[in-house]
Design a protein around this motif. Structure first.
Motif, PDB file in Angstrom:
ATOM      1  N   ARG A  51      24.325  39.871 -52.605  1.00  0.00           N
ATOM      2  CA  ARG A  51      23.965  40.555 -51.555  1.00  0.00           C
ATOM      3  C   ARG A  51      24.933  41.065 -50.349  1.00  0.00           C
ATOM      4  N   SER A  54      27.257  43.510 -51.782  1.00  0.00           N
ATOM      5  CA  SER A  54      26.789  44.894 -51.911  1.00  0.00           C
ATOM      6  C   SER A  54      27.377  45.971 -51.023  1.00  0.00           C
ATOM      7  N   LYS A  55      28.557  46.418 -51.083  1.00  0.00           N
ATOM      8  CA  LYS A  55      29.141  47.141 -50.029  1.00  0.00           C
ATOM      9  C   LYS A  55      29.191  48.600 -50.698  1.00  0.00           C
ATOM     10  N   SER A 165      27.363  48.502 -45.953  1.00  0.00           N
ATOM     11  CA  SER A 165      26.642  48.189 -46.916  1.00  0.00           C
ATOM     12  C   SER A 165      26.223  49.462 -47.760  1.00  0.00           C
TER      13      SER A 165
END
Ligand SMILES: Cc1cc2nc3c(=O)[nH]c(=O)nc-3n(C[C@H](O)[C@H](O)[C@H](O)COP(=O)(O)OP(=O)(O)OC[C@H]3O[C@@H](n4cnc5c(N)ncnc54)[C@H](O)[C@@H]3O)c2cc1C
Length: 319
Positions: A51, A54-55, A165
């Motif tokens: 999580r 997640s860029k 993100s």
């Protein structure tokens, strides 16, 4: 088109900052050649890590479940398997204690050249061009890699952290490990230098050097650090004298730091010190010597006796 595989790093349940810096470096390289950026995270809290990683610009995250902590043989085997599957032109590994442990072994197993301690990298046409520092950071060199497939180890603090993100594809997988080839186990973890302060995480650093003269005078800079809600760091002579723990040392043989504000108090600005803090956003130096090299890189300089300036600053910030 050159795909990039970057291998994230975590320690004791937390992703290291260099993981986000690897994303920026990898994204730049992948974009230059229209390639894809793959990110691998091996072991640890995979759900949380994927999580956080997640860029934007990350195409795929390979989340490989295997243990909690770093293991040389496991990382080398898993990374080798991923490289064989993805066939990236560039593998990015942090130039950290862990990275230096498995990066060279990985390059050796893959039969690829390795460029370590890289501070910049880009494609010059087809060729990968990397920047390294030499002779105690006195000289910057450009190393052009004469190969299509490379392992590159990047120095922490040289690329900004990726913070926007994104929505990468997540590929979860169990590691298939040849246990007979695992010859080491992590049985315990001990922080070298004592304390669990990580000066690399600090937003404001109050850093003290030999100008402080005596150990008992450290109390003064500690007071300033408290007043600013800052973390205390130091140049090497302070650590060598045993006045502060090794984990507080900034520099070539200490830590690389990139705080928003770095206040250098009684520090001359030797190249080995500057190597570790030149990436700070704003540098403020207090030194009696107007010719001290620290003023060459400082944004603000105070040419005064620290024993006059520091108490005045404490008074001002405590108001
Ligand atoms: C292989 C190698 C690796 C090294 N790694 C590191 C490293 O990681 N980190 C590191 O820091 N160094 C490192 N060094 C050491 C480095 O070369 C310098 O010796 C060191 O950084 C100097 O520390 P300093 O600035 O605190 O002390 P000094 O160079 O002695 O400077 C003290 C400064 O304080 C000023 N001053 C004195 N009194 C006052 C006062 N009352 N008020 C205000 N200013 C005052 C002086 O004008 C002077 O500029 C390394 C050296 C080698 C050879």
């Amino acid at each position: 088109m050159t795909d990039v595989l970057a291998i994230a790093e975590h320690r004791r349940g937390t992703l290291r900052d260099v993981s986000y810096e690897l994303i920026t470096a990898g994204r730049e390289l992948a974009e230059e050649t229209d390639g894809e950026l793959h990110l691998a995270v091996i072991g640890g809290h995979l759900e949380e890590f994927t999580r956080l990683l997640s860029k934007e610009g990350v195409d795929v995250i390979h989340a490989v479940s295997n243990g909690e902590e770093f293991n040389h043989d496991v990382y080398t085997q898993i990374a080798e398997g991923l490289v064989e599957e993805i066939d990236p032109g560039v593998v990015l590994v942090p130039n950290s204690v862990n990275g230096l442990d498995y990066g060279p072994a990985l390059a050796n197993r893959l039969g690829r050249p390795l460029v370590s301690d890289v501070t910049d990298a880009s494609f010059d046409g087809e060729a990968l061009s990397t920047t390294r520092e030499m002779y105690g950071s006195k000289v910057e060199t450009t190393v052009e890699v004469d190969a299509e497939r490379t392992v590159v180890m990047i120095r922490g603090g040289e690329w900004p952290s990726a913070d926007d993100s994104g929505d990468p594809e997540i590929r979860e997988r169990d590691a298939s490990i040849d246990e007979s080839a695992v010859r080491s186990t992590v049985r315990a973890f001990e922080e070298v230098g004592g304390g669990d302060v990580d000066i690399a995480d600090a937003e404001v650093l109050v850093s003290v050097g030999r100008g402080i003269d005596e150990e008992e005078n450290l109390e003064l800079v500690e007071e300033l650090a408290d007043a600013l809600d800052a973390t205390l760091s130091a140049s090497r002579p302070i650590v060598d004298s045993g006045w502060l723990e090794k984990n507080r040392q900034v520099g070539q043989s200490g830590k690389t730091v990139t705080p928003k504000i770095y206040i250098a108090i009684g520090i001359s600005g030797a190249v080995q010190h500057v190597a570790g803090m030149k990436g700070s956003e704003t540098i403020i130096a207090i030194n009696t010597d107007p010719n001290a090299p620290i003023f060459d890189i400082a944004d603000y300089g105070i040419v005064e006796d620290l024993f006059d300036v520091v108490p005045a600053l404490i008074e001002e910030f405590e108001r």
